[in-house]
Write a protein that holds these residues in place. Structure first.
Motif, PDB file in Angstrom:
ATOM      1  N   LYS A  52      -7.299  -7.419  -5.388  1.00 34.13           N
ATOM      2  CA  LYS A  52      -7.660  -8.089  -4.148  1.00 34.13           C
ATOM      3  C   LYS A  52      -6.429  -8.776  -3.559  1.00 34.13           C
ATOM      4  O   LYS A  52      -5.618  -9.349  -4.293  1.00 34.13           O
ATOM      5  CB  LYS A  52      -8.757  -9.112  -4.435  1.00 34.13           C
ATOM      6  CG  LYS A  52      -9.367  -9.724  -3.205  1.00 34.13           C
ATOM      7  CD  LYS A  52     -10.545 -10.602  -3.572  1.00 34.13           C
ATOM      8  CE  LYS A  52     -11.194 -11.146  -2.318  1.00 34.13           C
ATOM      9  NZ  LYS A  52     -12.350 -11.975  -2.619  1.00 34.13           N
ATOM     10  N   TYR A  53      -6.287  -8.710  -2.259  1.00 29.12           N
ATOM     11  CA  TYR A  53      -5.213  -9.311  -1.466  1.00 29.12           C
ATOM     12  C   TYR A  53      -3.887  -8.562  -1.545  1.00 29.12           C
ATOM     13  O   TYR A  53      -2.966  -8.889  -0.809  1.00 29.12           O
ATOM     14  CB  TYR A  53      -4.965 -10.785  -1.829  1.00 29.12           C
ATOM     15  CG  TYR A  53      -6.156 -11.670  -1.644  1.00 29.12           C
ATOM     16  CD1 TYR A  53      -6.707 -11.880  -0.390  1.00 29.12           C
ATOM     17  CD2 TYR A  53      -6.749 -12.285  -2.735  1.00 29.12           C
ATOM     18  CE1 TYR A  53      -7.816 -12.686  -0.227  1.00 29.12           C
ATOM     19  CE2 TYR A  53      -7.851 -13.099  -2.578  1.00 29.12           C
ATOM     20  CZ  TYR A  53      -8.385 -13.298  -1.319  1.00 29.12           C
ATOM     21  OH  TYR A  53      -9.479 -14.093  -1.171  1.00 29.12           O
ATOM     22  N   SER A  54      -3.749  -7.589  -2.414  1.00 24.87           N
ATOM     23  CA  SER A  54      -2.483  -6.858  -2.487  1.00 24.87           C
ATOM     24  C   SER A  54      -2.499  -5.700  -1.498  1.00 24.87           C
ATOM     25  O   SER A  54      -3.538  -5.324  -0.979  1.00 24.87           O
ATOM     26  CB  SER A  54      -2.246  -6.343  -3.903  1.00 24.87           C
ATOM     27  OG  SER A  54      -3.202  -5.361  -4.222  1.00 24.87           O
ATOM     28  N   GLN A  55      -1.330  -5.154  -1.255  1.00 21.15           N
ATOM     29  CA  GLN A  55      -1.192  -3.999  -0.385  1.00 21.15           C
ATOM     30  C   GLN A  55      -0.846  -2.799  -1.250  1.00 21.15           C
ATOM     31  O   GLN A  55       0.109  -2.844  -2.024  1.00 21.15           O
ATOM     32  CB  GLN A  55      -0.085  -4.236   0.644  1.00 21.15           C
ATOM     33  CG  GLN A  55      -0.405  -5.373   1.581  1.00 21.15           C
ATOM     34  CD  GLN A  55       0.778  -5.723   2.469  1.00 21.15           C
ATOM     35  OE1 GLN A  55       1.900  -5.837   1.991  1.00 21.15           O
ATOM     36  NE2 GLN A  55       0.519  -5.892   3.744  1.00 21.15           N
ATOM     37  N   ALA A  56      -1.637  -1.742  -1.112  1.00 25.38           N
ATOM     38  CA  ALA A  56      -1.356  -0.520  -1.859  1.00 25.38           C
ATOM     39  C   ALA A  56      -0.138   0.152  -1.244  1.00 25.38           C
ATOM     40  O   ALA A  56      -0.078   0.367  -0.041  1.00 25.38           O
ATOM     41  CB  ALA A  56      -2.551   0.422  -1.825  1.00 25.38           C
ATOM     42  N   ILE A  57       0.809   0.469  -2.083  1.00 28.75           N
ATOM     43  CA  ILE A  57       2.026   1.121  -1.628  1.00 28.75           C
ATOM     44  C   ILE A  57       1.914   2.616  -1.859  1.00 28.75           C
ATOM     45  O   ILE A  57       2.283   3.420  -1.029  1.00 28.75           O
ATOM     46  CB  ILE A  57       3.241   0.531  -2.365  1.00 28.75           C
ATOM     47  CG1 ILE A  57       3.390  -0.924  -1.941  1.00 28.75           C
ATOM     48  CG2 ILE A  57       4.490   1.324  -2.085  1.00 28.75           C
ATOM     49  CD1 ILE A  57       4.294  -1.731  -2.797  1.00 28.75           C
TER      50      ILE A  57
END
Length: 153
Positions: A64-69
């Motif tokens: 949660k809250y992270s950005q998938a790269i």
């Protein structure tokens, strides 16, 4: 009716192949993800270290809250790996990667101009630099596991 010699033994080996291949693929994916994350962490601009420390990978969906790269998923969906940056404290990875344009501030700084920031790429350059190597490693793992099962190991 013609009887095929060794058919039962072949079928036994073929039944072992998916598990052996999955284990080998999983190990190759982990190694590739660790290499990509290490390169990202070495390239990211460090101020407080929060962004660098938020970079990682996980099996399945991003936290949660992270950005998938980058995300990779097997055709059957069993193996899904996601490389990500950010967390509840760090939500600006994309701004560091791609830059910000000059803009007028709002809020308590209303009326002042922000000069913008220049791009400091770290995640896509790492992904592009190592994806071919990682893909080749996975292909070799599949081949090696197939040969091992065929040899009876």
């Amino acid at each position: 009716m013609t009887k095929v010699l060794g058919l039962a033994r072949l079928n036994k080996k073929l039944q072992k192949l998916p598990a052996a291949a999955e284990a080998a693929i999983r190990a190759a994916m982990e190694q590739g993800a660790n290499e990509i994350v290490a390169l990202m962490k070495s390239l990211v601009a460090v101020d407080s270290g929060d962004l660098r420390d938020s970079i990682g990978w996980t099996w399945g969906e991003r936290p949660k809250y992270s950005q998938a790269i980058a995300s990779v998923k097997s055709a059957d969906g069993k193996l899904a790996l996601t490389i990500f940056a950010g967390n509840s404290k760090v939500r600006y990875a994309h701004l560091v990667e791609f830059a910000t344009a000059a803009h007028e501030n709002g809020g308590i700084y209303a009326g002042t101009m922000h000069p913008g920031t220049k791009a400091q790429p770290f995640f896509f350059v790492s992904w592009r630099a190592l994806r071919r190597r990682t893909k080749s490693r996975i292909t070799r793992a599949i081949t090696k596991s197939a040969k091992a099962v065929a040899a009876g190991r």
